[in-house]
Design a protein around this motif. Structure first.
Motif, PDB file in Angstrom:
ATOM      1  N   MET A  52       0.830  -1.201   0.000  1.00 26.51           N
ATOM      2  CA  MET A  52       0.000   0.000   0.000  1.00 26.51           C
ATOM      3  C   MET A  52       0.868   1.255   0.000  1.00 26.51           C
ATOM      4  N   SER A  53       1.992   1.220   0.708  1.00 21.88           N
ATOM      5  CA  SER A  53       2.911   2.364   0.718  1.00 21.88           C
ATOM      6  C   SER A  53       3.452   2.637  -0.676  1.00 21.88           C
ATOM      7  N   VAL A  54       3.765   1.557  -1.412  1.00 25.51           N
ATOM      8  CA  VAL A  54       4.253   1.712  -2.782  1.00 25.51           C
ATOM      9  C   VAL A  54       3.174   2.334  -3.669  1.00 25.51           C
ATOM     10  N   CYS A  55       1.942   1.867  -3.525  1.00 24.10           N
ATOM     11  CA  CYS A  55       0.831   2.424  -4.310  1.00 24.10           C
ATOM     12  C   CYS A  55       0.637   3.904  -4.016  1.00 24.10           C
ATOM     13  N   ILE A  56       0.727   4.277  -2.758  1.00 22.28           N
ATOM     14  CA  ILE A  56       0.562   5.677  -2.377  1.00 22.28           C
ATOM     15  C   ILE A  56       1.686   6.525  -2.969  1.00 22.28           C
ATOM     16  N   PHE A  57       2.913   6.021  -2.884  1.00 20.78           N
ATOM     17  CA  PHE A  57       4.051   6.742  -3.451  1.00 20.78           C
ATOM     18  C   PHE A  57       3.880   6.945  -4.952  1.00 20.78           C
TER      19      PHE A  57
END
Length: 339
Positions: free
Chosen positions: A149-154
């Protein structure tokens, strides 16, 4: 009426010693003072509400979930809108001059565009997250992690930033040498009509369609699950069991209705107004009003996505009563009263 309004606008010059200076309009009077107070309160409340969300999710380990990470990202974008964009727009509304130079003007436009678009696309990510979690909970629990999810947000923030830079470049607003100003002390954006259409497509029609479709499917699945639960309970209790599912359906419908209604109410007027003329400028009063309406979405977002959550009410109690400073506060059970 017009004469009364004119008495509250004093025309001066932004830089009196510069012959190329823009005319300065300083708006005064009780009406403008009331408007200034209202806009300032909206800005302060936007910062405070989103700050409570950020502190809650960041501090309490129980809230470190993929879904809450999206809410955190949304709150960061909305907080920066209230902290940076709203005060800047308020000052420009009451003093039309820009004193910080062309470079700061370009940077401010990039930051404003990034924050507004990041806020919007976080809403889309939340819709996708809720759809996957409800339609396929087993897949969601196995596959969706905090890291992914952190990667998607980034990637989402990066996409928004790249789009804003491209938008500013092709409208000749990216660098001070590119920017066209009619006079010294001006910071406005002239938008080509072709980019108005592109902007409406990528940052209104597409996100709007995704949100509507996904929330419609979520509501359909929720209703189906509620009927199944009701059938099981009614069968087990010979039709004398509690009708919990009906209230669940009502709550789901109400929440989704609020989400969609506020989204449309804040964004539709802005984009409809952007199509009304072929040459747009951020000095337009209509543009200003509808832009502020769009900014207000950052004030409402924490109310919709967080303040109605039981864990948020519990975390706010801990923050306001200073229990958050206890050594073990990060491990508090925020769901104990709602399990």
């Amino acid at each position: 009426m017009d004469n009364t309004d004119d008495q509250h606008i004093t025309v001066q010059h932004c830089f009196p010693n510069n012959n190329a200076s823009c005319r300065k309009e300083v708006r005064t009077g009780p009406g403008y003072l009331l408007l200034y107070i209202i806009l300032s309160c909206v800005s302060v409340c936007t910062v405070l509400f989103n700050l409570l969300v950020i502190i809650s999710i960041s501090h309490f380990k129980q809230l470190h979930t993929p879904t809450n990470l999206l809410i955190l990202s949304l709150a960061v974008a909305d907080l920066l809108v209230g902290l940076f964009v709203m005060p800047l727009k308020t000052m420009q509304l009451f003093d039309s001059c820009w004193y910080l130079g062309k470079l700061a003007c370009s940077i401010s436009k990039i930051i404003t565009g990034l924050l507004v678009l990041a806020s919007l696309y976080n809403l889309v990510f939340i819709a996708v997250d809720r759809y996957v979690a409800i339609t396929d909970p087993m897949f969601y629990s196995r596959t969706i992690t905090v890291y992914k999810m952190s990667v998607c947000i980034f990637l989402g923030w990066t996409f928004c930033l790249l789009y804003v830079i491209i938008f500013m470049y092709f409208n000749d607003h990216l660098t001070p040498s590119q920017m066209y100003t009619r006079c010294y002390g001006e910071c406005i954006v002239f938008v080509q009509f072709s980019w108005v259409i592109a902007n409406m497509l990528f940052f209104f029609l597409v996100p709007c369609s995704i949100i509507i479709i996904l929330y419609s499917l979520v509501f359909k699945v929720a209703r189906h699950q509620a009927k199944a639960v009701r059938a099981v309970r009614n069968g087990a209790s010979n039709n004398n069991g509690p009708k919990v599912s009906s209230s669940s359906e009502t709550k789901a419908a109400k929440t989704l209705g609020i989400v969609i209604s506020f989204f449309f109410a804040f964004w539709i007027p802005f984009y409809i107004s952007s199509l009304s003329v072929k040459s747009l400028t951020t000095l337009s009063m209509v543009w200003t009003v509808f832009t502020w309406l769009m900014f207000s979405n950052s004030f409402v977002n924490p109310l919709i996505y967080a303040i109605f959550y039981p864990w948020f009410r519990e975390s706010v109690k801990c923050i306001l009563t200073c229990r958050i400073f206890e050594s073990s506060s990060s491990r508090f059970n925020l769901y104990r009263d709602h399990s």
